[in-house]
Enzyme design. Structure first.
Site: not given
Ligand code: PGA
Length: 235
Positions: A8, A10, A86, A156, A162, A198, A218
């Site tokens: 993802n 983003k 999400h 998640e 994040g 994460s 992410g």
């Molecule tokens: P991240 O994001 O791996 O940066 O925590 C995961 C996500 O956005 O689903």
């Protein structure tokens, strides 16, 4: 079975940055995993060598919906997956809208990547199970899969996205087992269950286990070093 890896992006990458990442990804061997890249809509063409997913979608096929992109149109452009629900977006949409998106994706021969997860407050108030059940069942209300259709469910924890925070391996296992039971009760059998939040090269070996069908990345998905390491681990 091959692990499913959803990337993802983003709103992290401009078009030029996406090209740089793609060039680096050319050196990574993704042969033994199922990779789905979810770039921004503007960067789809950069990653056209891979299976593509959208980061969001809209449930009406056509109409006066300024700024929206329909599942109908995504499917015509051969985009086969879309993230829905999400946590970055859940704050702007209702469970009913998420349900309509799931149904529209399935109707348009696409696979929903349904994200569910509890917030920090849910966790502190010990209502994780209740929240996950509500998110899952409301998103799947009235959904009956035929043999050709599949769902991807990404668990998640919102407080892990994040932030660098993570659940213990046992907690992930317990939660995923709980979700499998909920899906069984709904008679939904054709699905993949992912973990996200994460996930990176310093914790992938720790999280990695048989109960997970794959991961949703992410931040790690836009870093070729992270991606290379994670891909190698999950093969
Ligand atoms: P991240 O994001 O791996 O940066 O925590 C995961 C996500 O956005 O689903």
């Amino acid at each position: 079975m091959k692990k499913l890896l959803i990337c993802n992006h983003k709103m992290f990458l401009t078009y030029d940055e996406a090209i740089i990442l793609k060039n680096k990804m050319n050196d990574i061997n993704f042969d033994d995993i199922n990779l789905v890249v979810c770039p921004s809509y503007l960067n789809f063409d950069v990653f056209k060598d891979y299976t593509l997913g959208a980061q969001n979608c809209f449930y009406e096929d056509k109409g006066a919906y300024t700024g929206e992109i329909s599942c109908y149109d995504l499917n015509l452009r051969k985009i086969k997956y879309s993230i829905v629900g999400h946590s970055d977006r859940r704050k702007y949409e209702t469970n009913e809208e998420i349900n309509l998106k799931v149904k529209s994706l399935l109707k348009n021969s696409m696979t929903p990547i349904l994200c569910i997860g509890e917030t920090k407050m849910d966790k502190e108030l010990r209502r994780t199970s209740e929240v996950l059940k509500k998110q899952l069942y409301s998103a799947l209300d009235g959904v009956v899969l035929d043999k050709s259709q599949e769902l991807v469910i990404a668990y998640e924890p919102v407080w892990a996205i994040g932030t660098g925070n993570n659940l213990s391996k046992e907690q992930i296992e317990d939660t995923l087992m709980y979700l499998r039971k909920l899906l069984d009760l709904k008679e939904i059998h054709n699905y993949k269950l992912l973990y996200g939040g994460s996930v990176n090269k310093s914790n992938i070996n720790f999280i990695l286990n048989d109960i997970v069908d794959g991961y949703l990345l992410g931040n790690a998905s836009i870093n070729d070093d992270e991606l290379k390491y994670i891909t190698k681990c999950i093969k």
